[in-house]
Design an enzyme around this catalytic site. Sequence first.
Site, mmCIF file in Angstrom:
data_model
loop_
_atom_site.group_PDB
_atom_site.id
_atom_site.type_symbol
_atom_site.label_atom_id
_atom_site.label_comp_id
_atom_site.label_asym_id
_atom_site.label_seq_id
_atom_site.Cartn_x
_atom_site.Cartn_y
_atom_site.Cartn_z
ATOM 1 N N LYS A 1 -4.128 -27.652 -50.910
ATOM 2 C CA LYS A 1 -3.941 -28.780 -50.007
ATOM 3 C C LYS A 1 -3.422 -28.248 -48.672
ATOM 4 O O LYS A 1 -2.248 -27.937 -48.536
ATOM 5 C CB LYS A 1 -2.945 -29.779 -50.625
ATOM 6 C CG LYS A 1 -2.880 -31.131 -49.907
ATOM 7 C CD LYS A 1 -1.883 -31.101 -48.783
ATOM 8 C CE LYS A 1 -1.867 -32.399 -48.002
ATOM 9 N NZ LYS A 1 -1.116 -32.271 -46.741
ATOM 10 N N GLY B 1 7.018 -25.061 -46.969
ATOM 11 C CA GLY B 1 7.291 -26.168 -46.059
ATOM 12 C C GLY B 1 8.781 -26.435 -45.982
ATOM 13 O O GLY B 1 9.607 -25.549 -46.247
ATOM 14 N N SER B 2 9.137 -27.654 -45.648
ATOM 15 C CA SER B 2 10.543 -27.988 -45.431
ATOM 16 C C SER B 2 11.311 -28.040 -46.746
ATOM 17 O O SER B 2 10.751 -28.282 -47.818
ATOM 18 C CB SER B 2 10.657 -29.347 -44.732
ATOM 19 O OG SER B 2 10.312 -30.397 -45.622
ATOM 20 N N THR B 3 12.608 -27.822 -46.648
ATOM 21 C CA THR B 3 13.474 -27.896 -47.826
ATOM 22 C C THR B 3 13.467 -29.301 -48.415
ATOM 23 O O THR B 3 13.478 -29.469 -49.639
ATOM 24 C CB THR B 3 14.903 -27.482 -47.445
ATOM 25 O OG1 THR B 3 14.900 -26.092 -47.106
ATOM 26 C CG2 THR B 3 15.870 -27.705 -48.598
ATOM 27 N N GLU B 4 13.422 -30.312 -47.565
ATOM 28 C CA GLU B 4 13.444 -31.689 -48.045
ATOM 29 C C GLU B 4 12.242 -31.976 -48.946
ATOM 30 O O GLU B 4 12.371 -32.558 -50.025
ATOM 31 C CB GLU B 4 13.474 -32.666 -46.866
ATOM 32 C CG GLU B 4 14.759 -32.659 -46.065
ATOM 33 C CD GLU B 4 14.948 -31.403 -45.219
ATOM 34 O OE1 GLU B 4 16.113 -31.074 -44.917
ATOM 35 O OE2 GLU B 4 13.930 -30.755 -44.864
ATOM 36 N N VAL B 5 11.046 -31.551 -48.510
ATOM 37 C CA VAL B 5 9.848 -31.755 -49.327
ATOM 38 C C VAL B 5 9.890 -30.862 -50.562
ATOM 39 O O VAL B 5 9.477 -31.262 -51.650
ATOM 40 C CB VAL B 5 8.576 -31.503 -48.504
ATOM 41 C CG1 VAL B 5 7.327 -31.612 -49.376
ATOM 42 C CG2 VAL B 5 8.483 -32.501 -47.344
ATOM 43 N N GLY B 6 10.418 -29.652 -50.409
ATOM 44 C CA GLY B 6 10.553 -28.760 -51.560
ATOM 45 C C GLY B 6 11.406 -29.360 -52.656
ATOM 46 O O GLY B 6 11.079 -29.243 -53.850
ATOM 47 N N GLU C 1 8.792 -21.888 -50.941
ATOM 48 C CA GLU C 1 9.277 -21.163 -49.763
ATOM 49 C C GLU C 1 9.579 -22.218 -48.721
ATOM 50 O O GLU C 1 8.666 -22.850 -48.182
ATOM 51 C CB GLU C 1 8.229 -20.165 -49.289
ATOM 52 C CG GLU C 1 8.791 -19.137 -48.300
ATOM 53 C CD GLU C 1 8.612 -19.558 -46.859
ATOM 54 O OE1 GLU C 1 9.590 -20.076 -46.290
ATOM 55 O OE2 GLU C 1 7.519 -19.371 -46.315
ATOM 56 N N CYS D 1 9.579 -20.449 -40.157
ATOM 57 C CA CYS D 1 10.696 -20.761 -41.038
ATOM 58 C C CYS D 1 11.812 -19.732 -40.964
ATOM 59 O O CYS D 1 12.985 -20.051 -41.169
ATOM 60 C CB CYS D 1 10.197 -20.894 -42.479
ATOM 61 S SG CYS D 1 9.212 -19.484 -43.021
#
Length: 493
Positions: A185, A237-242, A260, A294
């Site tokens: 994706k 991607g971002s920590t929030e989405v992780g 990551e 990042c």
Amino acid sequence: MISSSRKLISHLRTQLFIDNKWVNSKSGQTFKTINPATEEVIAEVQRASTEDVDLAVKAARTAYDNGPWRRMSGRERGQLIHKLTDLIIKNQANLAKLETIDGGKTITDTTYVDLPLTIDTYRQYASLANNIRGKTIPITGPYNCYTRYEPVGVCAQIIPWNYPLLMQCWKMAPALAAGCTMILKPAEQTPLTALQIGDLIVEAGFPEGVVNILPGFGDVGRDLTLHPGVDKIAFTGSTEVGLEIQRNAGMNGLKRVSLECGGKSPNIILDDADLDCAVTNAHTGIFDAVGQCCIAGSRVYVQEGIYDKFLEKSVELAKVRKIGDPLDPETQSGPQIEESLLEKILGYVHKGKMEGAKLVIGGNRWGSKGYFLEPIIFTDVTDNMSIAREEIFGPFMSILKFKTIDEVIKRANDTKYGLGAGVQTTSLEKAIKIVNGVRAGSVYVNCYDYTTENTPFGGFKQSGVGREVTEEGLANYLECKTVIIKTSQDTLP
């Protein structure tokens, strides 16, 4: 230049890639991908839906369970990865240009950094595919014991917009080497180069269903992480989405997860450092890729003895940084990826001022078209300020003063992140003390963000789970199976 760009765009793949076929989304929806340097629409891309996710997972599942891919020898898989790499090399000029048009990265970066590293990484995994091996284990009694490594299964690969081709490679190459099948994706901001790889997958001769590519938005990623047919999730991607992905991964079985995520990396400048070298390393560490990295060294800690000189030279260097058309080889800074990020960064300029930091350069939009920003440098920054604690993802340097090494190690670690760090010093003893004291996945001494196909990459704390690239990256896609065979006493030596 314009005519060649139009020719390149006219031949783009913009459909979904499922089971080695190009298809429209079942919903019929599309979305626009924008050139961030001109704000013009490049193409309308098919937008994947839940129904498309089901079809792609089914194709990958069938290819894994019933197809030839995981049953091939590692040598055979490696040969196909080499063929894919050869095709990327054949098309690298167009891929670099398309990466620049779709994502705004400079043509210098895409041509001389991203594409070569992508090619080298695919080559490495093509070789590693034939070197997946277990070991023989001596155990007590009439038993023979050995281990073997098998592919983890169907993988959902979710990649970001800042390094589209390279992140695609970091996910796809180890999964292919291991014998996994996958659904990739790409980010909705930069889907184009990922889709072009689909054509090369077919041309190289990969079996149907091994690689599937679904352009779309966050709902596609969510559907993939929740899908019971997916065995493994890899995300950058971002920590929030992780964190959301990690929660979702346990909703329908225990999926394997590698992440990551974000960073707020410290770059520590000691007063014995080669000042010009340190200024250059700090400058490139945050302003390359316009800070959309990042591991960018966004917190620059400078020892008090050289603080004023470092600031003066850093401002001078930022003033002459060339901003402009990313297709111009002389350009050093292209645009931010989209207007919302540009506005977010300008919001942090306001926060920095309100919290008492001093803006010494930048803080303005550049030009009349495109999402361009001037390089931004704040001084008199303290650790409690938003600009020192939150990931900004832009050309935004925060300079902080420190006295002692013990102090700066403690302050550098006072963050939820742990992706990278830098140390600039002429003392090996001091460098090693900081390297050993800072909690980060990569630490750069007298350089910054030097990454190759031979260097594992990943973070501590909320910057991620697992490592990418090299054998460590391959391990994310393998399961270890222990085999114990009872034998006759007579067969023992």
